[in-house]
Design an enzyme around this catalytic site. Structure first.
Site, mmCIF file in Angstrom:
data_model
loop_
_atom_site.group_PDB
_atom_site.id
_atom_site.type_symbol
_atom_site.label_atom_id
_atom_site.label_comp_id
_atom_site.label_asym_id
_atom_site.label_seq_id
_atom_site.Cartn_x
_atom_site.Cartn_y
_atom_site.Cartn_z
ATOM 1 N N ASP A 1 1.563 39.314 21.995
ATOM 2 C CA ASP A 1 1.565 40.417 22.946
ATOM 3 C C ASP A 1 1.058 41.677 22.245
ATOM 4 O OD1 ASP A 1 3.688 41.307 21.433
ATOM 5 O OD2 ASP A 1 5.209 40.740 22.885
ATOM 6 N N ASP B 1 7.388 33.219 28.940
ATOM 7 C CA ASP B 1 8.073 33.392 27.654
ATOM 8 C C ASP B 1 9.333 34.179 27.907
ATOM 9 O OD1 ASP B 1 8.014 36.360 26.184
ATOM 10 O OD2 ASP B 1 6.553 36.144 27.801
ATOM 11 N N CYS C 1 20.730 14.815 28.148
ATOM 12 C CA CYS C 1 19.755 15.397 27.222
ATOM 13 C C CYS C 1 19.506 14.464 26.033
ATOM 14 C CB CYS C 1 20.265 16.743 26.724
ATOM 15 S SG CYS C 1 19.137 17.585 25.577
ATOM 16 N N CYS D 1 17.791 15.585 23.236
ATOM 17 C CA CYS D 1 17.372 16.405 22.099
ATOM 18 C C CYS D 1 18.075 15.942 20.826
ATOM 19 C CB CYS D 1 17.661 17.886 22.363
ATOM 20 S SG CYS D 1 19.390 18.384 22.142
ATOM 21 N N CYS E 1 21.911 16.818 20.822
ATOM 22 C CA CYS E 1 22.745 16.002 21.709
ATOM 23 C C CYS E 1 22.835 14.554 21.235
ATOM 24 C CB CYS E 1 22.212 16.063 23.141
ATOM 25 S SG CYS E 1 22.583 17.632 23.972
ATOM 26 N N HIS F 1 18.614 22.722 20.930
ATOM 27 C CA HIS F 1 19.023 22.223 22.245
ATOM 28 C C HIS F 1 18.470 23.097 23.366
ATOM 29 C CE1 HIS F 1 21.280 20.742 25.644
ATOM 30 N NE2 HIS F 1 21.564 22.010 25.912
#
Length: 373
Positions: free
Chosen positions: A90, A270, A308, A310, A313, A339
């Protein structure tokens, strides 16, 4: 940069963006790596565990520390960080405005004092591009005049007029530098302003979208206005934007915000929310938010989210994560951040699949039903 629309479902879009460093499938959420690093994670986490193809860096922070010239000598953001995917940077205007106690905005740019040591600096449309050329980002944002809401009509009018002038200077400068062989693989996005006023949004969008930018962002939202006002503004603005270029909604937001704004035609997002919330003990799940500080999880051997897959998890329980948080163990920040970002990125992939398969409305309905159980 190449841009392709793969499928639409209502106003929702599944697209492919190809930069010099990665192929990005949208809708996409960009993890925020303010100083060239996503807080608590390393490059292997981002690439191997999250499979993120693009992250966001901040021009203001990287300019002040370690300095854009330093980053350039280290091979740009890609060489410096070791991350081989795409970077969006940015302009740093928002941080110059929000972090500095002494800011002066005029038609030439933004004069501000560093939040680190109080030193004075001046950002102009050309200066922020020079910084971003040194950073080597794949997508660069122009300097814009951001307004916090609520604001007077006169201040919003001043904002969109100044943003238009700065955008013209930016695109002219960028084309000049590309002709000189600088920034040829770097893409430039403009930022539509106008608060929640439709007439101002229309004026800003029409003026900016007439210029040959590579993509367009909707800025100046999620800065104090009610959610419905934000959604209405996005719904009004996206039809004013080119269909054949990326649409980016800056700094937004919650999982609900992502779903609602994908439905309104946005491609890119974002926000610091998933990483910041992770560090503060709030974890995102398919059924809503979970506060890991709660005593009810002290002996809970289940994962954060049963659905989940991930890394966190698959390996750790709520009880263990609560223990890490209360013990102020640094590994908590990594595991929680993994996560939350996995949840966000998975949500975007699921939305893309639903758009491609023509069932986005059903996906959206199921998304909310799971939160009501």
């Amino acid at each position: 940069m190449k841009f392709r629309i793969d499928r639409t479902d209502g106003n929702a879009r599944a697209c492919t963006i190809t930069t010099a460093h990665s192929v990005i499938q949208t809708p996409v959420f960009m993890p925020v790596g303010t100083v060239g690093a996503v807080k608590a994670l390393d490059t292997a986490d981002i690439v191997e565990k999250l499979h993120a193809r693009i992250i966001l860096g901040n021009t203001y922070h990287l300019y002040l520390r370690p300095g854009d010239e330093t980053v350039k000598t280290m091979g740009g953001l890609h060489g410096f960080s070791g991350y081989g995917g795409s970077f969006l940077t940015d302009s740093g205007g928002f941080q110059a405005f929000s972090l500095s106690q002494h800011v002066k905005i005029d038609d030439d740019g933004i004069l501000f004092a560093s939040h680190i040591d109080g030193s004075k600096h001046h950002f102009t449309p050309e200066k922020v591009l020079e910084i971003q050329y040194n950073l080597g980002s794949d997508i660069m944002m122009v300097l814009d005049d951001l307004v916090a809401l609520p604001a007077t009509p006169q201040r919003i009018k001043e904002s969109i007029e100044r943003t238009q002038r700065w955008a013209q200077r930016s695109i002219d400068y960028h084309k000049q530098k590309q002709a000189e062989g600088i920034g040829r693989t770097q893409n430039l996005f403009a930022i539509i302003q106008g608060g929640t006023d439709k007439a101002f949004r229309k004026r800003s969008a029409e003026g900016l979208c007439a210029l040959p930018f590579d993509g367009f962002a909707i800025g100046g939202l999620s800065v104090g206005e009610p959610n419905e006002a934000m959604y209405d503004t996005v719904a009004y603005t996206t039809p004013l934007m080119p269909t054949d270029k990326p649409r980016y909604l800056m700094g937004v937001g919650t999982p609900e915000d992502l779903v609602e704004n994908v439905a309104r035609g946005v491609d890119m997002f974002d926000c610091v929310m998933p990483t910041r919330n992770a560090r503060n003990g709030t974890l995102f799940t398919h059924f809503g938010r979970l506060n890991i500080k709660n005593t009810r999880y002290a002996h809970d051997d289940s994962p954060i989210d049963e659905t989940c897959d991930c890394y966190t998890c698959r390996h750790y329980s709520r009880a263990y994560l609560r223990h890490l948080f209360r013990a102020k163990e640094l590994s908590y920040f990594r595991l929680a951040t993994l996560h939350n970002l996995h949840y966000y990125l998975s949500l975007m992939r699921k939305m893309r699949e639903a758009i491609v398969e023509g069932r986005f409305d059903a996906f959206k309905k199921a998304f909310y039903e799971e939160r009501e159980k």
